[in-house]
Write a protein that holds these residues in place. Sequence first.
Motif, PDB file in Angstrom:
ATOM      1  N   PHE A  36      40.301  46.960  52.408  1.00 30.36           N
ATOM      2  CA  PHE A  36      40.411  45.702  53.152  1.00 30.36           C
ATOM      3  C   PHE A  36      39.807  44.539  52.367  1.00 30.36           C
ATOM      4  CE2 PHE A  36      38.955  42.520  56.216  1.00 30.36           C
ATOM      5  CZ  PHE A  36      40.101  42.315  56.962  1.00 30.36           C
ATOM      6  N   SER A  37      38.672  44.786  51.709  1.00 28.76           N
ATOM      7  CA  SER A  37      38.021  43.712  50.956  1.00 28.76           C
ATOM      8  C   SER A  37      38.848  43.293  49.747  1.00 28.76           C
ATOM      9  CB  SER A  37      36.621  44.141  50.519  1.00 28.76           C
ATOM     10  OG  SER A  37      36.681  45.302  49.711  1.00 28.76           O
ATOM     11  N   ARG A  38      39.766  44.159  49.325  1.00 28.48           N
ATOM     12  CA  ARG A  38      40.635  43.808  48.190  1.00 28.48           C
ATOM     13  C   ARG A  38      41.554  42.634  48.525  1.00 28.48           C
ATOM     14  NH1 ARG A  38      40.594  46.669  43.063  1.00 28.48           N
ATOM     15  NH2 ARG A  38      39.766  48.760  43.424  1.00 28.48           N
ATOM     16  N   LEU A  39      41.938  42.510  49.796  1.00 27.60           N
ATOM     17  CA  LEU A  39      42.891  41.469  50.180  1.00 27.60           C
ATOM     18  C   LEU A  39      42.340  40.074  49.920  1.00 27.60           C
ATOM     19  CD1 LEU A  39      44.243  43.034  53.479  1.00 27.60           C
ATOM     20  CD2 LEU A  39      45.453  42.805  51.304  1.00 27.60           C
ATOM     21  N   ALA A  40      41.075  39.861  50.268  1.00 27.84           N
ATOM     22  CA  ALA A  40      40.459  38.555  50.030  1.00 27.84           C
ATOM     23  C   ALA A  40      40.385  38.266  48.531  1.00 27.84           C
ATOM     24  CB  ALA A  40      39.060  38.518  50.651  1.00 27.84           C
ATOM     25  N   VAL A  41      40.091  39.304  47.750  1.00 28.69           N
ATOM     26  CA  VAL A  41      40.033  39.138  46.292  1.00 28.69           C
ATOM     27  C   VAL A  41      41.427  38.822  45.743  1.00 28.69           C
ATOM     28  CG1 VAL A  41      39.474  40.262  44.111  1.00 28.69           C
ATOM     29  CG2 VAL A  41      38.026  40.642  46.125  1.00 28.69           C
ATOM     30  N   GLU A  42      42.440  39.556  46.215  1.00 28.11           N
ATOM     31  CA  GLU A  42      43.811  39.276  45.788  1.00 28.11           C
ATOM     32  C   GLU A  42      44.160  37.811  46.005  1.00 28.11           C
ATOM     33  OE1 GLU A  42      46.089  43.561  46.653  1.00 28.11           O
ATOM     34  OE2 GLU A  42      46.759  41.712  47.612  1.00 28.11           O
ATOM     35  N   ASN A  43      43.835  37.292  47.181  1.00 27.34           N
ATOM     36  CA  ASN A  43      44.190  35.913  47.502  1.00 27.34           C
ATOM     37  C   ASN A  43      43.532  34.914  46.554  1.00 27.34           C
ATOM     38  OD1 ASN A  43      45.905  36.511  49.652  1.00 27.34           O
ATOM     39  ND2 ASN A  43      44.221  36.589  51.120  1.00 27.34           N
ATOM     40  N   LYS A  44      42.311  35.211  46.126  1.00 27.72           N
ATOM     41  CA  LYS A  44      41.634  34.315  45.178  1.00 27.72           C
ATOM     42  C   LYS A  44      42.346  34.296  43.833  1.00 27.72           C
ATOM     43  CE  LYS A  44      37.057  34.754  47.299  1.00 27.72           C
ATOM     44  NZ  LYS A  44      35.662  35.251  47.143  1.00 27.72           N
ATOM     45  N   TRP A  45      42.788  35.470  43.395  1.00 30.98           N
ATOM     46  CA  TRP A  45      43.526  35.522  42.123  1.00 30.98           C
ATOM     47  C   TRP A  45      44.905  34.877  42.267  1.00 30.98           C
ATOM     48  CZ3 TRP A  45      41.937  37.222  37.297  1.00 30.98           C
ATOM     49  CH2 TRP A  45      40.661  37.795  37.243  1.00 30.98           C
ATOM     50  N   LEU A  46      45.558  35.087  43.412  1.00 35.13           N
ATOM     51  CA  LEU A  46      46.859  34.457  43.647  1.00 35.13           C
ATOM     52  C   LEU A  46      46.742  32.939  43.668  1.00 35.13           C
ATOM     53  CD1 LEU A  46      48.265  36.846  46.392  1.00 35.13           C
ATOM     54  CD2 LEU A  46      49.188  36.565  44.076  1.00 35.13           C
ATOM     55  N   ASP A  47      45.664  32.421  44.245  1.00 39.58           N
ATOM     56  CA  ASP A  47      45.459  30.966  44.299  1.00 39.58           C
ATOM     57  C   ASP A  47      45.346  30.359  42.909  1.00 39.58           C
ATOM     58  OD1 ASP A  47      45.522  30.997  47.049  1.00 39.58           O
ATOM     59  OD2 ASP A  47      43.332  30.972  47.306  1.00 39.58           O
ATOM     60  N   MET A  48      44.938  31.158  41.934  1.00 38.36           N
ATOM     61  CA  MET A  48      44.848  30.686  40.545  1.00 38.36           C
ATOM     62  C   MET A  48      46.140  30.930  39.773  1.00 38.36           C
ATOM     63  SD  MET A  48      41.018  31.737  39.251  1.00 38.36           S
ATOM     64  CE  MET A  48      41.432  33.476  39.200  1.00 38.36           C
TER      65      MET A  48
END
Length: 333
Positions: free
Chosen positions: A141-153
Motif C-alpha cells: 500500500f505504501s508503494r502507491l504514494a511513492v509511485e505517485n511521487k515518481w509519476l509527478d516527476m
Amino acid sequence: MRVFIWGLGYTGLGISNVLLQLPRTETGEPGCVVSGTCRSEEKAQSLRKLGIDAHVFNVDSDDLSITEDAKDALLASTHILSTIPPIWDFNTDPVLSLHKEDVSRAQWKGYLSTTGVYGDYKGDWVTEESACLAPESSPAFSRLAVENKWLDMGGCIFRLAGIYGPGRSALTTMQRKSQRKIAAGRANTKIEADGDTITTTNYVNRIHVADIASAVVKCMTLTGNPREKGAIYNLADDYPAPRGEVMAYAEELLGKGRDSEKSDGAATTPGIADVDMDTGVNDMRARRRASEHKRVNNARMRQQLTPSGLRYPSYREGLRAIHHGDTSPFQPS
C-alpha cells in the motif's frame, strides 16, 4: 548514457550488467557508465570490481548521507532508477525524501514497484489500468504514494511480479528444503513450516530477472514513442501458475541428477553471494501470495518494451535454463 541506480541488490545488479554490455559509441567510449548505491563498503568494493561505480547508502543506518563522489555521480547521470522500497517505519521513500531535487533533473527516471499494489482480484486478470486494492495494512500500500511521487516527476513505474533467477528460484527453494530434511533426519527433529514451503492453488505471477533487466534498459534507451513519460508497466511473464506447479517442476529437474550445488546458478554468479536473502521478508511475501489471487496482464510491456518476446516466457524456460548453468543477466565467472 550515464545511469545511477539507487539499490544495487539482486535486480539492480542484473540491470547494471545489461547496461554495461551496451555497445560502445562511435568514438569508442563505453555505451553506458553505471553508478549506484549499496548497503556496505564491502559490497561496494565487490561491485567496483565488476565495473560499477558503487557508493554506500544504507537506509537502515542512522547516517543517510552520501559522499561527495556519490553526489557527483548522481548529478552527472542522465538516467536514474530506484529499486529501494519505502522505509517500513515511516512509509516514505528515502531517495525522494533526501534527493528529490537531484533526481528530478535527470533526463529519465524510473522506479521499481510491485504488482502487489493490485491486491486480491480472485483470480481475474489485472492491467495497468486496474484499481489498486492493496489493503492499508499491506507493505504494498505504501508503494502507491511513492509511485505517485515518481509519476509527478515524469518517471516510469515498473510493477514487478515475483522475481526469480540464478541463485533465487524454485530450484534454490527445493534444494534448501532437501537440505533441511537431511539435517532434520540426522538430528531426529521435525521441520517447521516456513514461507518457502507455502503452496496454494492460487495463480502466482513471476518474471525472470533477465527479462526485467531487458525491459527496463529498453525503456531507458527508447526515444519518442512508444515511451511515455509517466508510464506504468506490468513486468510479468506470459504464464501465471500456481506455486505448487512450479515447485513440482523444479523437483523434477533436480531429480534428473545434475550437480545440485550448481543447479540454481548461485555458485557460478559473481555478486550473488553478496545479495542479502532476508528469510523474514521471503516469508512475508510468500504469505501475501497465498492470500492474493490475480493474473497480471503484460501486454503493454510486450508491445513497447519486449516486442520480440520474453527470453523466458514461463517458469519452465527460466528454471530449465538456470538448471543448465545459465547465469543471465549476471556475469559468468
